[in-house]
Design a protein around this motif. Structure first.
Motif, mmCIF file in Angstrom:
data_model
loop_
_atom_site.group_PDB
_atom_site.id
_atom_site.type_symbol
_atom_site.label_atom_id
_atom_site.label_comp_id
_atom_site.label_asym_id
_atom_site.label_seq_id
_atom_site.Cartn_x
_atom_site.Cartn_y
_atom_site.Cartn_z
ATOM 1 N N TYR A 334 -2.656 -4.716 -2.080
ATOM 2 C CA TYR A 334 -2.828 -4.394 -3.499
ATOM 3 C C TYR A 334 -2.319 -2.990 -3.819
ATOM 4 C CZ TYR A 334 -6.176 -8.335 -3.224
ATOM 5 O OH TYR A 334 -6.773 -9.549 -3.011
ATOM 6 N N ALA A 335 -2.708 -2.014 -2.996
ATOM 7 C CA ALA A 335 -2.365 -0.614 -3.289
ATOM 8 C C ALA A 335 -0.862 -0.378 -3.263
ATOM 9 C CB ALA A 335 -3.074 0.316 -2.308
ATOM 10 N N GLU A 336 -0.185 -0.952 -2.297
ATOM 11 C CA GLU A 336 1.254 -0.718 -2.176
ATOM 12 C C GLU A 336 2.026 -1.303 -3.351
ATOM 13 O OE1 GLU A 336 2.450 -2.017 1.710
ATOM 14 O OE2 GLU A 336 1.291 -0.436 2.718
ATOM 15 N N SER A 337 1.431 -2.292 -4.043
ATOM 16 C CA SER A 337 2.122 -2.890 -5.187
ATOM 17 C C SER A 337 2.246 -1.917 -6.349
ATOM 18 C CB SER A 337 1.388 -4.161 -5.642
ATOM 19 O OG SER A 337 0.179 -3.849 -6.317
ATOM 20 N N PHE A 338 1.379 -0.880 -6.398
ATOM 21 C CA PHE A 338 1.525 0.121 -7.457
ATOM 22 C C PHE A 338 1.781 1.522 -6.888
ATOM 23 C CE2 PHE A 338 -3.057 -0.801 -6.942
ATOM 24 C CZ PHE A 338 -3.605 0.448 -6.704
ATOM 25 N N GLY A 339 2.396 1.560 -5.706
ATOM 26 C CA GLY A 339 2.886 2.816 -5.144
ATOM 27 C C GLY A 339 1.843 3.684 -4.485
ATOM 28 N N ALA A 340 0.645 3.144 -4.222
ATOM 29 C CA ALA A 340 -0.413 3.911 -3.564
ATOM 30 C C ALA A 340 -0.408 3.644 -2.061
ATOM 31 C CB ALA A 340 -1.769 3.555 -4.164
#
Length: 428
Positions: A334-340
């Motif tokens: 989930y996080a990597e989908s918004f650059g986190a």
């Protein structure tokens, strides 16, 4: 030519939007990750033609053709999928060269389930080939999370309190044992461990023996894997793994061999460790720099431990570690989908944070992961205490505190400001 992915049957993945963004940015995209996680289907879905190097048809004719003329296999409608490129490493440089010559975006999608040594690869592909890490399915992707709560909104301090429904403990145990393998979703739970067991056998018997062209000791590799399973979701050192192997069995492994085997497992995307977080805290408290150990999917640890849903329910301590692994897998997706990015925190005052999510703007959020709702109060209290301690020691405190729970039936904000969210209600 018939494509691998039937678009009418394709199950959307969180990574889809990132693939589109990368295709619009780079000349080629390389999607890496463990075998059977869905790389080929996702890549096929986003491509207009494909070349499967591992296709066994006509005595592996595709591989032979790629070895003889790498540039020839790149001809076709773009984006063109080149599946399992690492089987013929010269493909990488051919793609990089062709991207330079065409000077266009979105020309190729490469997939890889292992990382070859750089020998024979002339150029890193920097600026031409964008790399993405793909994982097994999250609960939201498999349809086991309602997706009522967005992690991105949560990390920005936004949540709409809601009842999310009762959760069955046996279902949570089944999600851990089954894992996120797309091919395992519709398999009866009593047979769900067969796929991860087969995966491990394939890694040991085949992939590990081909990755460097060396013959490794499969029995010792299996001993190390079992030790990793016993230490899932911990910061066990290599020495701890060695001691664990000695304690459980008669065989021993020397430290150099452990280091070598761990490198092989990493290059086969079998492991997905969680890096330590400290860069944005700047506190006077010393922070440990050990990685938290994870398999790429908790089902692999279950297979090595011979854990069934019933056995997990009868051993809640082990269940807790494996549930933590499942949640942290989902958080990464989930996080990597918004650059986190996802980390963990551990200091020398014995204070820990299960998961840290660092946002692109530099803010960070602290997450505790608990299986039972009876653990929420203590987890929230620990988060508040650690936040205050970091601030008192001159550090930058987390902007959001959250407890992710297995057995909670609601998403809400506590009076102390700590969010509570069930994993079965979370999405990107």
């Amino acid at each position: 030519m018939k494509k691998t992915a039937d678009k009418s049957e394709y199950k959307p993945r969180v990574i889809d939007e990132t693939v589109k963004k990368y295709l619009a940015t780079f000349g080629a995209v390389c999607i890496e990750g463990p075998k059977w996680c869905g790389k080929t289907w996702t890549s096929s879905y986003h491509s207009n033609s494909e070349f499967l190097i591992g296709n066994p048809a006509n005595n592996f004719q595709n591989r032979a053709l790629a070895e003889m003329s790498p540039s020839l296999v790149l001809e076709g409608e773009t984006p063109r999928l080149i599946d399992e490129w690492q089987e013929v490493t010269s493909i990488w440089d051919a793609v990089r060269y062709t991207v330079d010559q065409r000077a266009k975006k979105g020309q190729f999608i490469l997939t890889g389930s292992s990382t070859p040594k750089r020998k024979g690869v002339l150029h890193s592909g920097a600026g031409r080939i964008g790399k993405l890490r793909m994982r097994t399915m999250s609960l939201y992707e498999s349809g086991d999370s309602s997706g009522e709560v967005s992690l991105q909104e949560l990390c920005n301090g936004k949540i709409t309190p809601s009842l999310t429904g009762e959760v069955d403990l046996r279902n949570l145990a089944s999600f851990v044992v089954r894992g996120g393998w797309p091919g395992n979703l519709n398999v009866p739970i009593e047979n769900a461990s067969l796929l991860p067991q087969s995966y491990l056998d394939a890694i040991l018997d085949d992939d590990s023996q081909r990755i460097d062209g060396k013959k490794y000791d499969i029995s010792k590799m299996r001993l190390l894997l079992r030790s990793l399973a016993r230490n899932e979701s911990t910061t066990a050192t290599n020495k701890k793994l060695l001691d664990d192997i000695k304690e459980i069995g008669d065989e021993t492994i020397d430290s150099d061999t452990v280091t070598t085997y761990l490198d092989v497992f990493n290059r086969l995307f079998l492991l997905d460790n969680q890096l330590p977080f400290s860069t944005n805290i700047r506190s006077s408290v010393r922070v440990k720099q050990a990685e938290k150990r994870h398999f790429c999917d908790p089902a692999l640890a279950c297979a090595l431990l011979k854990a069934t849903p019933e056995r997990l329910i009868g051993d809640l301590e082990t269940f807790g570690f494996l549930f933590e692994a499942l949640v942290e897998r989902d958080l990464k997706i989930y996080a990597e989908s918004f650059g986190a990015s996802v980390y963990h925190y551990q200091d020398y005052n014995n204070k820990e944070i299960d998961a840290v999510i660092e946002l692109e703007n530099g803010k960070w959020c602290a997450f505790e992961i608990k299986l039972g709702a009876n653990q929420i109060d203590k987890a929230a209290s620990d988060l508040v205490s650690l936040r205050d301690s970091i601030a008192a020691n001159g550090g930058i405190a987390p902007s959001v505190l959250c407890v992710i729970c297995g057995m909670s039936n609601a998403a809400y904000i506590r009076p102390d400001g700590v969010f509570v969210v069930p994993i079965t209600a979370l999405k990107n």
